[in-house]
Design a protein around this motif. Structure first.
Motif, PDB file in Angstrom:
ATOM      1  N   LYS A 240      -1.554   1.485  -8.795  1.00  0.00           N
ATOM      2  CA  LYS A 240      -1.835   1.504  -7.360  1.00  0.00           C
ATOM      3  C   LYS A 240      -2.492   2.800  -6.897  1.00  0.00           C
ATOM      4  CE  LYS A 240       2.983   2.863  -6.510  1.00  0.00           C
ATOM      5  NZ  LYS A 240       4.249   2.492  -5.828  1.00  0.00           N
ATOM      6  N   SER A 241      -2.502   3.841  -7.751  1.00  0.00           N
ATOM      7  CA  SER A 241      -3.130   5.111  -7.369  1.00  0.00           C
ATOM      8  C   SER A 241      -4.557   5.227  -7.868  1.00  0.00           C
ATOM      9  CB  SER A 241      -2.318   6.292  -7.903  1.00  0.00           C
ATOM     10  OG  SER A 241      -2.460   6.389  -9.319  1.00  0.00           O
TER      11      SER A 241
ATOM     12  N   HIS B 197       3.997   8.317  -3.211  1.00  0.00           N
ATOM     13  CA  HIS B 197       3.102   8.457  -2.067  1.00  0.00           C
ATOM     14  C   HIS B 197       1.757   9.017  -2.530  1.00  0.00           C
ATOM     15  CE1 HIS B 197       7.158   8.274  -0.415  1.00  0.00           C
ATOM     16  NE2 HIS B 197       6.627   7.893   0.742  1.00  0.00           N
ATOM     17  N   ALA B 198       0.712   8.651  -1.835  1.00  0.00           N
ATOM     18  CA  ALA B 198      -0.650   8.896  -2.318  1.00  0.00           C
ATOM     19  C   ALA B 198      -0.989  10.384  -2.440  1.00  0.00           C
ATOM     20  CB  ALA B 198      -1.654   8.199  -1.397  1.00  0.00           C
TER      21      ALA B 198
ATOM     22  N   ALA C 193       0.621   7.762   2.740  1.00  0.00           N
ATOM     23  CA  ALA C 193      -0.124   8.981   2.432  1.00  0.00           C
ATOM     24  C   ALA C 193       0.803  10.125   2.059  1.00  0.00           C
ATOM     25  CB  ALA C 193      -1.014   9.375   3.615  1.00  0.00           C
TER      26      ALA C 193
ATOM     27  N   LEU D  70      -1.662  12.448  -5.853  1.00  0.00           N
ATOM     28  CA  LEU D  70      -3.031  12.895  -6.100  1.00  0.00           C
ATOM     29  C   LEU D  70      -3.062  14.394  -6.422  1.00  0.00           C
ATOM     30  CD1 LEU D  70      -6.072  12.229  -6.134  1.00  0.00           C
ATOM     31  CD2 LEU D  70      -6.109  12.766  -3.678  1.00  0.00           C
TER      32      LEU D  70
ATOM     33  N   PRO E 137       0.829  -1.206   0.000  1.00  0.00           N
ATOM     34  CA  PRO E 137       0.000   0.000   0.000  1.00  0.00           C
ATOM     35  C   PRO E 137       0.862   1.255   0.000  1.00  0.00           C
ATOM     36  CG  PRO E 137       0.011  -1.031   2.174  1.00  0.00           C
ATOM     37  CD  PRO E 137       0.695  -1.971   1.258  1.00  0.00           C
ATOM     38  N   MET E 138       0.359   2.305  -0.665  1.00  0.00           N
ATOM     39  CA  MET E 138       1.091   3.572  -0.730  1.00  0.00           C
ATOM     40  C   MET E 138       0.923   4.323   0.587  1.00  0.00           C
ATOM     41  SD  MET E 138       0.002   4.906  -4.542  1.00  0.00           S
ATOM     42  CE  MET E 138       1.178   6.249  -4.542  1.00  0.00           C
TER      43      MET E 138
ATOM     44  N   THR F 280      -7.198   3.466  -7.305  1.00  0.00           N
ATOM     45  CA  THR F 280      -8.231   3.290  -6.279  1.00  0.00           C
ATOM     46  C   THR F 280      -8.482   4.592  -5.526  1.00  0.00           C
ATOM     47  OG1 THR F 280      -7.624   0.957  -6.003  1.00  0.00           O
ATOM     48  CG2 THR F 280      -8.898   1.987  -4.243  1.00  0.00           C
ATOM     49  N   VAL F 281      -7.404   5.301  -5.167  1.00  0.00           N
ATOM     50  CA  VAL F 281      -7.549   6.586  -4.469  1.00  0.00           C
ATOM     51  C   VAL F 281      -8.248   7.599  -5.372  1.00  0.00           C
ATOM     52  CG1 VAL F 281      -6.303   8.483  -3.371  1.00  0.00           C
ATOM     53  CG2 VAL F 281      -5.499   6.137  -3.087  1.00  0.00           C
TER      54      VAL F 281
END
Length: 817
Positions: free
Chosen positions: A88-89, A28-29, A14, A33, A11-12, A91-92
């Motif tokens: 992996k990003s 990192h998320a 935050a 983002l 998991p990334m 989903t966010v």
């Protein structure tokens, strides 16, 4: 376990510790983002700017932007995709986009008023049903062609319903935006299209709920039945339990007071809870938010406050993320071969043919003209965002594969993109609805013909209402048998915000406009009550109107309405207002540009009202109404128009009129003044104009002889002047007047000698500038600057502005309105 640890990415985190700590922020998320949001906003805004000349709604730019960032364009580069949009990003990104979409669907629900649906006329209801039924049938037929080719293996029942909904849906928010862009929002065709689209929207969401229930993973049909019944139970619960609670909250938020924070938080919590329940049932989280928006009480201040707090963040930030999320799933490259492209053409043809033909046939049956029927057909074919929501739900549920999803997205873009050009091609919203030329385009002509006077009053906010009502009272001509017809037009800016569409959608059945966004209270009710009360107390017909348009084009609405209503004059508010310390403050500079464009293009006379508290802050009864009006007459068309308007006002028993005519003395020599002749010969006075001026003054003197037997109170005075200073002194003698009426471009030798120190408002002309400039003439009276309509006037008249020194050469005013 060891193998799974090596193949599955962890998991990334935050946040990162920064590049100086040896960490890559893009791993990192949160920083990733933020970068994604910045890229999305930049790209979509640039595309929206590029598509603006084509008059395309912003949703087209956002859909195209999402596709460009996906595997169809930039996403072809694996380096770009793995760096900016790694797997992996997603989903966010999807979670944030869907969270924003939940609140957007809540706003869409707020736009749909069930009470207005009940009042939907038979014509709009018939058009809506035809716009759903025929394309739904075509959608089912299309689904058979797709299942036999590229959709083999798709669940039959859900696929049929999804395709039917996808082809029959009309995107209500996008349609309203397009109607506003092409200035059809408040017209009859616009009201029919909005009403039909609203009915279409509700029916489509019900069908979509059915499709989602059928698309569940449970193999038993009983499961789908339970999902559908639970959804119906949820709607019933919201209507009978949640809605009364919402009404109780709305009553606790009175007009004119800020909405308490805990009420806002409670409402947003209810929206999220409803979304959770519908997701738990197995329909979709969006349905819960939509239902809460539909049942939400539309009256009062609470709904407006919620829209204000949500719309900018949701529409400006979250929605573009949803389009990118959708674009990442769209790969145009999957459409390969003649068969796939043929199916794309088939889908587009069936979508257009079913919607357009169904709408046109029923419209013609309802006796709608052919051009309007075709325009309605093209308008109802608008897809846009709602279509994309349907397709994404179908994609997530496994009903639509990648190739069909790409085909349907391209269909949505094509049908929405074609709407505006085709509507403008078959239906000309700009053409005049008046048959033949109307004659009484000026007040002077109207007075001579003894026809009813028609005036268009424009105002910017509810604060202008007392002044407008007092000016209407002064203009009604109590000695005449005919009535005064007044059209009060609220100038409403159309923005990208959804509340502008909410405002336009809630146009009342009787045609009275709904004004939103006024924090001082429900301005709709206040405006309507004010005009209706005044209309009952007088013989004046007052019709509230609204112009919902971008500031750059709102002058077109004003001019078109003036011609359609056969008005003799348009009265505009000045772009500045007086503060308590008696200094000027600019309301909005865009209003000045509007005034200048209306003066250039209006089909009738135009006046600018410089309001300094005309008649006080409240309306008084007719028996107590009293105004002292002064006309400063130099000569020329504009001055005669001002005089004609003032003479009509003088018929009111509470008005005393003073007409001051300026005559040059023998010492008034040409070399003592700075005579300037502009392109339209302003400042000079031809022999023909001079004769007409003398005729107007002769008629005025004849009225003075008759006024003993009438209620008119007119005083005529002549001032012989020999210089500019004496003109200003004469004006000062009448400084206690309530209202000055002056021509915008006075003519004659006295007018040519006027010197105005400031020229930042040439639209007021030289006399108007003198009266509004405290340095030259000290008065607190309101000023009405009049420009008479002249058919041969090719360029606007800006007045004569002089230089102070004799030595300087004449300087032309470089800024004409």
């Amino acid at each position: 376990m060891g193998t799974n640890d090596t193949t599955c990415p962890g998991p990334m985190k935050a946040t990162s510790n920064g590049v100086f700590q040896g960490e890559n922020p893009l791993q990192h998320a949160l920083p990733l983002l933020i970068l994604q949001i910045c890229i999305v906003l930049f790209l979509t805004r640039v595309l929206a700017f590029l598509l603006r000349p084509l008059r395309q709604p912003r949703v087209i730019a956002e859909i195209v932007g999402g596709i460009l960032l996906g595997p169809s364009a930039l996403g072809k580069s694996s380096k770009f995709l793995n760096t900016v949009f790694p797997a992996k990003s997603i989903t966010v990104l999807d979670t944030l986009a869907n969270l924003g979409l939940i609140f957007f669907l809540f706003l869409v629900g707020l736009e749909l008023d069930p009470k207005s649906l009940k009042r939907t006329g038979k014509k709009a209801l018939s058009i809506a049903l035809a716009g759903i039924t025929l394309p739904f049938i075509f959608g089912i037929g299309t689904s058979f062609a797709l299942r036999s080719s590229i959709a083999d293996g798709a669940s039959k029942a859900p696929f049929l319903v999804f395709m039917g909904v996808a082809l029959s849906i009309t995107a209500f928010p996008v349609l309203a935006r397009i109607l506003a862009e092409i200035k059809l929002l408040t017209t009859d065709i616009g009201k029919i299209a909005l009403s039909a689209a609203a009915v279409n929207d509700v029916a489509a969401w019900i069908l979509l709920a059915l499709a989602v229930a059928l698309s569940g993973e449970g193999s038993s049909p009983l499961t789908s039945l339970w999902v559908f019944l639970a959804g119906c139970g949820f709607v019933v619960f919201c209507i009978f339990v949640v809605q009364p609670g919402m009404k109780w909250i709305a009553k606790r938020c009175p007009e004119g007071e800020p909405v308490k924070e805990h009420y806002v938080c409670l409402t947003l919590g209810i929206v999220l809870a409803a979304s959770f329940v519908t997701d738990l049932i197995g329909i979709h989280a969006l349905f819960g938010a939509f239902v809460i928006g539909v049942i939400f009480p539309k009256e009062g201040n609470f709904a407006n406050s919620l829209v204000e707090k949500l719309e900018d963040l949701v529409s400006g930030l979250f929605l573009p993320l949803y389009f990118v999320s959708s674009g990442l799933k769209t790969d145009v490259a999957t459409i390969q071969g003649a068969q796939s492209w043929g199916l794309l053409v088939l889908v587009i043809f069936n979508a257009c043919f079913g919607k357009i033909v169904g709408t046109v046939v029923v419209s013609l049956y309802c006796k709608v003209p052919l051009d309007e029927s075709l325009a309605l057909g093209f308008l109802m074919n608008t897809k846009g965002l709602v279509e994309l929501i349907v397709l994404n739900i179908g994609k997530d549920r496994g009903v639509l594969n990648d190739q069909i999803f790409a085909i349907m997205v391209l269909m949505a873009i094509f049908t929405t993109f074609m709407t505006t050009p085709l509507v403008l091609a078959v239906y000309k919203p700009g053409k005049s609805s008046t048959k033949g030329d109307y004659n009484n385009r000026t007040i002077e002509e109207t007075n001579r013909s003894n026809k009813p006077l028609r005036l268009v009053f424009c105002f910017q906010s509810i604060m202008n209402i007392p002044t407008i009502v007092n000016l209407i009272e002064a203009s009604r001509g109590t000695n005449r048998k005919e009535t005064l017809s007044v059209y009060a037009m609220h100038l409403m800016e159309l923005s990208e915000r959804s509340s502008a569409i909410l405002m336009a959608h809630k146009v009342r059945k009787n045609g009275l406009p709904f004004w939103n966004k006024d924090k001082s209270g429900n301005s709709s009710d206040m405006v309507v009550v004010a005009f209706e009360a005044y209309q009952r107390l007088s013989r004046v017909s007052v019709r509230p109107m609204t112009a919902i348009s971008a500031m750059a084009t709102i002058h077109e609405d004003i001019c078109r309405s003036a011609e359609r209503k056969r008005a003799a004059m348009v009265i505009l508010p000045f772009h500045k207002h007086v503060r308590l310390d008696r200094t000027w403050e600019t309301t909005r500079n865009e209003y000045r540009l509007i005034n200048k464009k209306v003066m250039e293009e209006a089909p009738c006379s135009v006046a600018i009202l410089v309001d300094r508290g005309l008649g006080g802050a409240t309306r008084v009864s007719s028996s107590d109404f009293s105004l002292a009006i002064t006309v400063l007459f130099f000569g020329g068309n504009d001055d005669r128009e001002a005089l004609a308007f003032a003479v009509r006002m003088a018929e009111h028993p509470g008005i005393s009129l003073t007409v001051v005519r300026f005559i040059p003395s023998e010492e008034f020599k040409p070399e003592n003044v700075k005579l300037e002749i502009t392109e339209d010969q302003t400042g000079s006075c031809s022999g023909e104009t001079r004769l007409v001026d003398i005729e107007a003054i002769t008629e005025l003197k004849a009225k003075l002889k008759e006024q003993e037997s009438s209620e008119c109170q007119i005083v005529y005075e002549e001032k012989i002047v020999k210089c500019h200073e004496e003109v200003c002194k004469a004006m000062d003698e009448y400084s206690r007047s309530n209202l000055f009426l002056v021509g915008k471009s006075p003519e004659g030798s006295v007018a040519s000698g006027l010197h105005v120190m400031r020229s930042d408002t040439p639209e007021l002309g030289p006399v108007g500038n003198l009266l509004t400039s405290s340095e030259s003439v000290s008065t607190s009276a309101s000023v009405l600057v009049v420009q008479q309509y002249v058919a041969s006037r090719d360029s606007p008249v800006v007045g004569v502005l002089k230089n102070a020194t004799k030595e300087d050469s004449p300087v032309k005013d470089t800024e004409s309105p």
